[in-house]
Design a protein around this motif. Structure first.
Motif, PDB file in Angstrom:
ATOM      1  N   ARG A  37       0.890  -1.411   0.104  1.00 31.88           N
ATOM      2  CA  ARG A  37      -0.058   0.137   0.088  1.00 31.88           C
ATOM      3  C   ARG A  37       0.828   1.146  -0.027  1.00 31.88           C
ATOM      4  O   ARG A  37       1.789   1.174   0.598  1.00 31.88           O
ATOM      5  CB  ARG A  37      -0.826   0.093   1.225  1.00 31.88           C
ATOM      6  CG  ARG A  37      -1.655   1.307   1.214  1.00 31.88           C
ATOM      7  CD  ARG A  37      -2.726   0.935   2.285  1.00 31.88           C
ATOM      8  NE  ARG A  37      -3.697   2.505   2.864  1.00 31.88           N
ATOM      9  CZ  ARG A  37      -4.620   2.875   1.919  1.00 31.88           C
ATOM     10  NH1 ARG A  37      -4.891   2.122   0.994  1.00 31.88           N
ATOM     11  NH2 ARG A  37      -5.196   4.018   2.268  1.00 31.88           N
ATOM     12  N   HIS A  38       0.632   2.186  -0.829  1.00 33.27           N
ATOM     13  CA  HIS A  38       1.104   3.519  -0.863  1.00 33.27           C
ATOM     14  C   HIS A  38       0.141   4.458  -0.509  1.00 33.27           C
ATOM     15  O   HIS A  38      -0.995   4.633  -1.156  1.00 33.27           O
ATOM     16  CB  HIS A  38       1.635   3.815  -2.266  1.00 33.27           C
ATOM     17  CG  HIS A  38       2.397   5.230  -2.186  1.00 33.27           C
ATOM     18  ND1 HIS A  38       3.642   5.395  -1.787  1.00 33.27           N
ATOM     19  CD2 HIS A  38       2.022   6.342  -2.904  1.00 33.27           C
ATOM     20  CE1 HIS A  38       3.736   6.736  -1.825  1.00 33.27           C
ATOM     21  NE2 HIS A  38       2.975   7.182  -2.646  1.00 33.27           N
ATOM     22  N   ASP A  47       3.685  13.352   4.795  1.00 30.63           N
ATOM     23  CA  ASP A  47       4.592  12.453   4.069  1.00 30.63           C
ATOM     24  C   ASP A  47       3.694  11.413   3.609  1.00 30.63           C
ATOM     25  O   ASP A  47       2.628  10.870   3.989  1.00 30.63           O
ATOM     26  CB  ASP A  47       5.669  12.009   5.027  1.00 30.63           C
ATOM     27  CG  ASP A  47       6.462  13.146   5.714  1.00 30.63           C
ATOM     28  OD1 ASP A  47       6.705  14.014   4.920  1.00 30.63           O
ATOM     29  OD2 ASP A  47       6.963  12.911   6.651  1.00 30.63           O
ATOM     30  N   SER A  48       4.217  10.578   2.519  1.00 32.08           N
ATOM     31  CA  SER A  48       3.783   9.448   2.076  1.00 32.08           C
ATOM     32  C   SER A  48       4.382   8.322   2.569  1.00 32.08           C
ATOM     33  O   SER A  48       5.646   8.183   3.179  1.00 32.08           O
ATOM     34  CB  SER A  48       3.850   9.347   0.621  1.00 32.08           C
ATOM     35  OG  SER A  48       3.256  10.497  -0.123  1.00 32.08           O
ATOM     36  N   LEU A  49       3.482   7.164   2.518  1.00 31.80           N
ATOM     37  CA  LEU A  49       4.154   5.875   3.342  1.00 31.80           C
ATOM     38  C   LEU A  49       3.961   4.847   2.207  1.00 31.80           C
ATOM     39  O   LEU A  49       2.638   4.512   1.767  1.00 31.80           O
ATOM     40  CB  LEU A  49       3.373   5.512   4.549  1.00 31.80           C
ATOM     41  CG  LEU A  49       3.972   4.312   5.203  1.00 31.80           C
ATOM     42  CD1 LEU A  49       5.314   4.334   5.702  1.00 31.80           C
ATOM     43  CD2 LEU A  49       3.121   4.167   6.673  1.00 31.80           C
ATOM     44  N   THR A  50       4.656   3.757   2.068  1.00 31.63           N
ATOM     45  CA  THR A  50       4.642   2.638   1.109  1.00 31.63           C
ATOM     46  C   THR A  50       4.959   1.469   2.129  1.00 31.63           C
ATOM     47  O   THR A  50       6.103   1.353   3.144  1.00 31.63           O
ATOM     48  CB  THR A  50       5.601   2.326   0.124  1.00 31.63           C
ATOM     49  OG1 THR A  50       5.265   3.512  -0.712  1.00 31.63           O
ATOM     50  CG2 THR A  50       5.265   1.217  -0.573  1.00 31.63           C
ATOM     51  N   SER A  51       4.151   0.663   2.384  1.00 37.19           N
ATOM     52  CA  SER A  51       4.240  -0.720   3.306  1.00 37.19           C
ATOM     53  C   SER A  51       3.462  -1.935   2.847  1.00 37.19           C
ATOM     54  O   SER A  51       2.767  -1.902   2.086  1.00 37.19           O
ATOM     55  CB  SER A  51       3.486  -0.088   4.797  1.00 37.19           C
ATOM     56  OG  SER A  51       2.049  -0.066   4.428  1.00 37.19           O
ATOM     57  N   LEU A  52       3.940  -2.856   3.421  1.00 35.32           N
ATOM     58  CA  LEU A  52       3.488  -4.361   3.470  1.00 35.32           C
ATOM     59  C   LEU A  52       2.740  -4.993   4.446  1.00 35.32           C
ATOM     60  O   LEU A  52       3.181  -4.574   5.697  1.00 35.32           O
ATOM     61  CB  LEU A  52       4.720  -5.256   2.975  1.00 35.32           C
ATOM     62  CG  LEU A  52       4.196  -6.799   2.876  1.00 35.32           C
ATOM     63  CD1 LEU A  52       3.524  -6.918   1.501  1.00 35.32           C
ATOM     64  CD2 LEU A  52       5.823  -7.462   2.813  1.00 35.32           C
ATOM     65  N   THR A 332      -5.154  10.046   0.423  1.00 35.49           N
ATOM     66  CA  THR A 332      -5.753   8.838  -0.681  1.00 35.49           C
ATOM     67  C   THR A 332      -4.480   7.727  -0.617  1.00 35.49           C
ATOM     68  O   THR A 332      -3.340   8.122  -0.136  1.00 35.49           O
ATOM     69  CB  THR A 332      -5.406   9.816  -2.025  1.00 35.49           C
ATOM     70  OG1 THR A 332      -6.570  11.070  -1.958  1.00 35.49           O
ATOM     71  CG2 THR A 332      -5.678   8.948  -2.980  1.00 35.49           C
ATOM     72  N   GLY A 333      -4.979   6.728  -0.861  1.00 36.66           N
ATOM     73  CA  GLY A 333      -4.167   5.659  -0.804  1.00 36.66           C
ATOM     74  C   GLY A 333      -4.432   4.760  -2.094  1.00 36.66           C
ATOM     75  O   GLY A 333      -5.619   4.470  -2.689  1.00 36.66           O
ATOM     76  N   VAL A 334      -3.279   3.838  -2.372  1.00 30.12           N
ATOM     77  CA  VAL A 334      -3.450   2.851  -3.484  1.00 30.12           C
ATOM     78  C   VAL A 334      -2.949   1.568  -2.857  1.00 30.12           C
ATOM     79  O   VAL A 334      -2.122   1.703  -2.090  1.00 30.12           O
ATOM     80  CB  VAL A 334      -2.551   3.281  -4.793  1.00 30.12           C
ATOM     81  CG1 VAL A 334      -2.800   2.152  -5.724  1.00 30.12           C
ATOM     82  CG2 VAL A 334      -2.920   4.536  -5.211  1.00 30.12           C
ATOM     83  N   THR A 335      -3.758   0.363  -3.021  1.00 34.73           N
ATOM     84  CA  THR A 335      -3.575  -0.939  -2.643  1.00 34.73           C
ATOM     85  C   THR A 335      -3.357  -1.852  -3.646  1.00 34.73           C
ATOM     86  O   THR A 335      -4.337  -1.740  -4.464  1.00 34.73           O
ATOM     87  CB  THR A 335      -4.231  -1.323  -1.513  1.00 34.73           C
ATOM     88  OG1 THR A 335      -4.327  -0.155  -0.395  1.00 34.73           O
ATOM     89  CG2 THR A 335      -3.855  -2.472  -0.815  1.00 34.73           C
ATOM     90  N   VAL A 336      -2.207  -2.632  -3.456  1.00 32.70           N
ATOM     91  CA  VAL A 336      -2.236  -4.016  -4.686  1.00 32.70           C
ATOM     92  C   VAL A 336      -2.186  -5.174  -3.594  1.00 32.70           C
ATOM     93  O   VAL A 336      -1.333  -5.287  -2.801  1.00 32.70           O
ATOM     94  CB  VAL A 336      -1.186  -3.863  -5.602  1.00 32.70           C
ATOM     95  CG1 VAL A 336      -1.289  -4.993  -6.263  1.00 32.70           C
ATOM     96  CG2 VAL A 336      -1.376  -2.584  -6.323  1.00 32.70           C
ATOM     97  N   GLY A 337      -3.103  -6.278  -3.958  1.00 29.55           N
ATOM     98  CA  GLY A 337      -2.942  -7.248  -2.997  1.00 29.55           C
ATOM     99  C   GLY A 337      -3.040  -8.578  -3.702  1.00 29.55           C
ATOM    100  O   GLY A 337      -3.740  -8.875  -4.792  1.00 29.55           O
TER     101      GLY A 337
END
Length: 342
Positions: A37-38, A47-52, A332-337
């Motif tokens: 997810r970003h 700030d932006s955050l990218t996480s698993l 706002t967020g974007v998720t790939v699963g």
């Protein structure tokens, strides 16, 4: 889900008479759902955050289900289900302190999602143990993605409480009508009670429920009322509409009116589009609104494995409390699963 073993086979291996246990079985099942997810505005600095992390649509879990035919229309059943975070392997559903129907479990729970045993008969199913509240599965029936696991796209589950300890629950299906009831015993976790009904005919599915949850000290009560349903417009096109009212009494006077609408549409045989919008209006205490919308695409490689992506936005107005996943009042967020069921 895959059958792990049959009790009858074990009985035969142990030379126990087959008549006593030939109709018993246990099934192992689970979901492993991991996401990347970003998110923009993930903290107060913007700030932006990218996480698993764990799944956006469904939480990862493994479990065991079993049943035994007792004859004369009776069947014994049980469910043991454990949640976990696939990014770390740690157990989920722990409670460091007692609240809203869950006792303190600072060391975690082996079967935090569900642990129940019951009897099924022509008059209905009665189960005992740690279980889902009635509002959780019933509200899931009028959402395009039933009570999503990701906080950024979940609205109802933050209010109704998903599970409670020490619960007795009833379900009976009588033609097109389903009847539900539950009672949670207060053993340091707070008392609870609920009733619900469903009606299904053709392409239409309707749901209504009411539940109350007391805190551990029995000084406050949270009432939850929900109505909604779904309708299959054409093959591959399904619409959803739901409403929930939260009314706190006792130490708080908080009220929430939540409504949502959504659609699932099969663009092609393996590709499904989900569009959902929800709004939560809070009054009396910290009055304001949370507006949430998301669009998702889900590609099914098979019946067990799928790859999905979603884009979501949350906006807060007034004095609505800022959820922990939002660093600012607009995120706002974007998720790939990637999800696999077994």
């Amino acid at each position: 889900m895959k059958k792990l073993f049959t009790h009858g086979a074990l009985c035969a291996a142990a030379f126990v008479p087959a008549l006593a246990c030939a109709q018993s079985n246990v099934t192992a099942y689970g979901i492993v759902d991991a996401t990347v997810r970003h998110q923009r505005n993930a903290n107060a600095n913007g700030d932006s955050l990218t996480s698993l992390g764990d799944g956006a649509y469904t939480g990862s879990r493994w479990g065991l289900k079993g049943s035994e035919d007792l004859g004369r229309g009776l069947k014994a059943v049980f469910t043991l289900e454990s949640g976990f975070d696939p990014s770390t392997g740690t157990s989920q559903q722990a409670n460091s302190s007692a609240s809203n129907g869950s006792t303190a479990a600072p060391g975690g729970r082996l079967f935090g999602r569900e642990a129940s045993v019951g009897l099924d008969s022509p008059l209905g199913l009665v189960t005992l143990g740690r279980q889902y509240t009635l509002a959780h599965p019933l509200s899931g029936r009028f959402q395009a993605q039933p009570n999503p696991n990701l906080d950024a796209i979940a609205m109802f589950s933050s209010h109704h409480v998903s599970r409670q300890d020490n619960m007795a629950r009833y379900y009976g299906q009588f033609g097109p009508v389903g009847v539900y009831a539950s009672y949670t015993f207060n053993e340091g976790n707070g008392r609870g009670r609920g009733v619900g009904a469903t009606y299904g005919a053709g392409n239409l599915d309707l749901v209504a429920y009411y539940q109350e949850i007391n805190n551990a000290a029995n000084t406050a009560t949270r009432g939850i009322t929900g109505v909604g349903g779904s309708y299959v417009v054409t093959q591959g096109f399904k619409t959803f509409l739901g409403y929930m009212k939260r009314n706190d009494r006792g130490t708080s006077a908080q009220e929430n009116d939540v409504w949502s609408l959504g659609v699932n549409y099969n663009l092609t045989a393996p590709l499904v589009l989900t569009v959902s919008y929800a709004q939560d209006r809070q009054s009396n205490v910290n009055a304001g609104k949370r507006k949430m919308g998301y669009v998702g695409l889900d590609y099914n490689f098979s019946k067990r494995t799928d790859l999905y992506a979603e884009v979501d936005n949350n906006r807060l107005t007034g004095a609505y409390p800022q959820p922990g996943f939002m660093g600012t009042r607009n995120a706002t967020g974007v998720t790939v699963g990637l999800r696999h069921r077994f």
